[in-house]
Design an enzyme around this catalytic site. Structure first.
Site, PDB file in Angstrom:
ATOM      1  N   ARG A 322       0.792  -1.234   0.000  1.00 49.73           N
ATOM      2  CA  ARG A 322       0.000   0.000   0.000  1.00 49.73           C
ATOM      3  C   ARG A 322       0.830   1.294   0.000  1.00 49.73           C
ATOM      4  O   ARG A 322       0.511   2.213  -0.754  1.00 49.73           O
ATOM      5  CB  ARG A 322      -1.002   0.014   1.166  1.00 49.73           C
ATOM      6  CG  ARG A 322      -1.962  -1.198   1.156  1.00 49.73           C
ATOM      7  CD  ARG A 322      -3.128  -1.042   2.116  1.00 49.73           C
ATOM      8  NE  ARG A 322      -4.061  -0.044   1.643  1.00 49.73           N
ATOM      9  CZ  ARG A 322      -4.152   1.166   2.124  1.00 49.73           C
ATOM     10  NH1 ARG A 322      -3.394   1.542   3.133  1.00 49.73           N
ATOM     11  NH2 ARG A 322      -5.010   2.027   1.607  1.00 49.73           N
ATOM     12  N   CYS A 354      14.979  -4.460  -4.060  1.00 47.87           N
ATOM     13  CA  CYS A 354      15.865  -3.609  -4.855  1.00 47.87           C
ATOM     14  C   CYS A 354      15.100  -2.607  -5.702  1.00 47.87           C
ATOM     15  O   CYS A 354      15.135  -2.661  -6.933  1.00 47.87           O
ATOM     16  CB  CYS A 354      16.750  -4.485  -5.722  1.00 47.87           C
ATOM     17  SG  CYS A 354      17.677  -5.616  -4.696  1.00 47.87           S
TER      18      CYS A 354
HETATM   19  N1  LLP Z   1     -17.620  -3.874  -2.894  1.00 46.71           N
HETATM   20  C1  LLP Z   1     -16.972  -3.723  -4.080  1.00 46.71           C
HETATM   21  C2  LLP Z   1     -17.730  -3.906  -5.313  1.00 46.71           C
HETATM   22  C3  LLP Z   1     -15.607  -3.367  -4.104  1.00 46.71           C
HETATM   23  O1  LLP Z   1     -15.001  -3.210  -5.272  1.00 46.71           O
HETATM   24  C4  LLP Z   1     -14.911  -3.174  -2.880  1.00 46.71           C
HETATM   25  C5  LLP Z   1     -13.487  -2.826  -2.886  1.00 46.71           C
HETATM   26  C6  LLP Z   1     -15.607  -3.359  -1.673  1.00 46.71           C
HETATM   27  C7  LLP Z   1     -16.954  -3.690  -1.718  1.00 46.71           C
HETATM   28  C8  LLP Z   1     -14.957  -3.188  -0.334  1.00 46.71           C
HETATM   29  O2  LLP Z   1     -14.522  -1.885  -0.155  1.00 46.71           O
HETATM   30  P1  LLP Z   1     -13.984  -1.409   1.281  1.00 46.71           P
HETATM   31  O3  LLP Z   1     -15.143  -1.449   2.247  1.00 46.71           O
HETATM   32  O4  LLP Z   1     -12.927  -2.334   1.700  1.00 46.71           O
HETATM   33  O5  LLP Z   1     -13.497  -0.043   1.031  1.00 46.71           O
HETATM   34  N2  LLP Z   1      -6.430  -2.249  -2.459  1.00 46.71           N
HETATM   35  C9  LLP Z   1      -7.019  -0.971  -2.107  1.00 46.71           C
HETATM   36  C10 LLP Z   1      -8.523  -1.075  -1.927  1.00 46.71           C
HETATM   37  C11 LLP Z   1      -9.242  -1.645  -3.125  1.00 46.71           C
HETATM   38  C12 LLP Z   1     -10.740  -1.759  -2.938  1.00 46.71           C
HETATM   39  C13 LLP Z   1     -11.375  -2.492  -4.061  1.00 46.71           C
HETATM   40  N3  LLP Z   1     -12.791  -2.697  -3.945  1.00 46.71           N
HETATM   41  C14 LLP Z   1      -6.326  -0.431  -0.868  1.00 46.71           C
HETATM   42  O6  LLP Z   1      -5.377  -1.054  -0.370  1.00 46.71           O
HETATM   43  O7  LLP Z   1      -6.670   0.648  -0.386  1.00 46.71           O
END
Ligand code: LLP
Length: 442
Positions: A322, A354
């Protein structure tokens, strides 16, 4: 209150001292608090009491079986985006009737697996997907339960890489075309149109974008109901942000985060629903698991460069991506509590990979660290371990779950044999190369 606190000068996970855990399990390792997971889920569920809500944990945030099972035992369903996540959810005991399948690119094989499992709902994002799903369901004499995911063209005002609700993003069906696509759905033999879904992004710091998106989705639902569609569900997605710079974690010396409160979020949901008598689906990921996890790491070397002071630690971008990918901030604290009057030093916490981009924290005010010190990288329960890779041939770090004074390894450290053992040599090289790979036949 955080599940990770100093007790007698040593940082603990619940009542397990982290120095002991590091000695027994090695570093780097992910540590999850089951009390924190349970508290977050129960708070979230209580906030929606009386709203006929199904809480489908977005298990992309953390797919460990122990994490999913902890939440499933409390009643959570699952939001999945792949067959792998379908299998993870079912294996951890989530009933199929509480699983929603999201994602812009579900393959026929993945949709077939979900149909056969009997999931609650497919959140469909295009006409092509709708037709494909209809054909698959019809060939099984079934009708697939569908919510149309609309793209409401609302700016979530979050990081550009995790915003999804603007018309230029790849997600959802243009809101202006919702009625037309609903008519198509109603006419397809394998589709049972059940609802409308919306999700505008992740780590939202404000309530207004939610309010707009929910209102637009609810308006679409009202129009469709007036046109005779029998809608039973509204899915308001996930995205609720968490305070990565929260005071409890940083000792109050950092700017407060603008994470919205749960109460305001629920108020936005209620305001949008008003008269609508439907089942509500929510897909929280980060909110449930972020604060329940840390990444425990050890300083390999301290190094004073001409311009900067570096703590080179044994966790890297392959473990926690992240900071490198989103310039994300994760609070860091040493496992041994510093004396109250210790003067902090500006430090870059970096990994051994690296690449200059391999950072965990840049220009961070930290107590002086020395070789061998343990540090805890906070708010790592969401989008931490799941985004890991083995870049630089670094094995996947283990995951450990703590409950009171007990802890268990819920995913062991990947071994070097496992790391190398998936590779195969083509036949023309087998005769010439020695070593373990040579013995593995196709
Ligand atoms: N529903 C859908 C359709 C989604 O695409 C996502 C997250 C969620 C629910 C859940 O979202 P949350 O409540 O966790 O915000 N890798 C990124 C975050 C990517 C989120 C993708 N979709 C990070 O590390 O911040």
């Amino acid at each position: 209150m955080s599940a990770f606190t100093y007790r007698g000068g040593i940082l603990h996970a619940e009542t397990v001292p982290l120095d002991r855990l590091a000695a027994e399990c090695g570093t780097p390792c992910w540590v999850y608090s089951s009390a924190a997971l349970e508290r977050r889920y129960l708070d979230f569920a209580a906030a929606f009491a009386g709203l006929n809500a199904t809480i489908c944990y977005a298990l992309k945030a953390n797919g460990n079986q122990a994490v999913i099972a902890t939440l499933a035992r409390l009643g959570a369903g699952a939001d999945i985006v792949s067959e792998g996540e379908l299998r993870r959810a079912l294996a951890a005991g989530v009933p199929a009737t509480k699983i929603v399948f999201a994602g812009v690119g579900k393959t026929a094989a993945e949709m077939a697996a979900a149909l056969d499992a009997g999931i609650l709902q497919f959140n469909v994002e295009s006409e092509s997907e709708l037709r494909q799903l209809s054909a698959l369901a019809a060939s099984r004499d079934r009708r697939a339960p569908v919510a149309l995911r609309i793209n409401p063209d609302v700016d979530a005002r979050t990081h550009a890489k995790i915003t999804t609700g603007k018309s230029e993003n790849k997600f959802g069906i243009d809101i202006a075309r919702a009625e037309e696509v609903a008519r198509l759905a109603a006419g397809l033999p394998g589709i049972d149109l059940k609802g409308i879904a919306v999700h505008i992004g992740s780590q939202l710091a404000e309530i207004d974008p939610f309010r707009d998106a929910f209102a637009r989705a609810a308006d679409v639902a009202r129009r469709l109901i007036a046109q005779g569609h029998r809608l039973a569900r509204l899915d308001f997605g996930g995205g609720l942000g968490v305070p990565y710079r929260g005071e409890a974690l940083t000792g109050g010396n950092n700017v407060a985060d603008a994470a919205p409160g749960l109460a305001d979020y629920v108020a936005a949901v209620r305001a949008a629903l008003r008269d609508l008598d439907v089942q509500l689906v929510l897909e929280p990921g980060r909110y449930l698991v972020a604060e329940a996890g840390i990444l425990l790491a050890r300083v390999i070397y301290m190094k004073d460069g001409r311009a900067k002071r570096f703590a080179i630690v044994d966790a890297a971008m392959n473990d926690l991506l992240r900071p490198a990918l989103y310039e994300a901030y994760h609070p860091i604290r040493p496992v041994i509590e510093p004396e109250p009057d210790t003067a902090p030093l500006l430090t870059d916490v970096v990994g051994p990979v690296c690449e200059t981009g391999d950072v965990i924290a840049v220009d961070r005010t930290l107590p002086p660290l020395k070789d061998g010190d343990l540090i805890a990288i906070f708010m790592a329960g969401a989008y931490g371990s799941v985004m890991s890779s083995t870049y630089n041939a670094r094995p996947l770090a283990p995951e450990i779950m703590v409950k009171d004074d007990r802890f268990e390894i819920v995913r062991p450290r990947q071994t070097y044999d496992q790391l190398i053992g998936l590779d195969r040599l083509p036949q023309w090289l087998e005769e010439t190369v020695a070593g373990p790979v040579r013995r593995v036949r196709r």
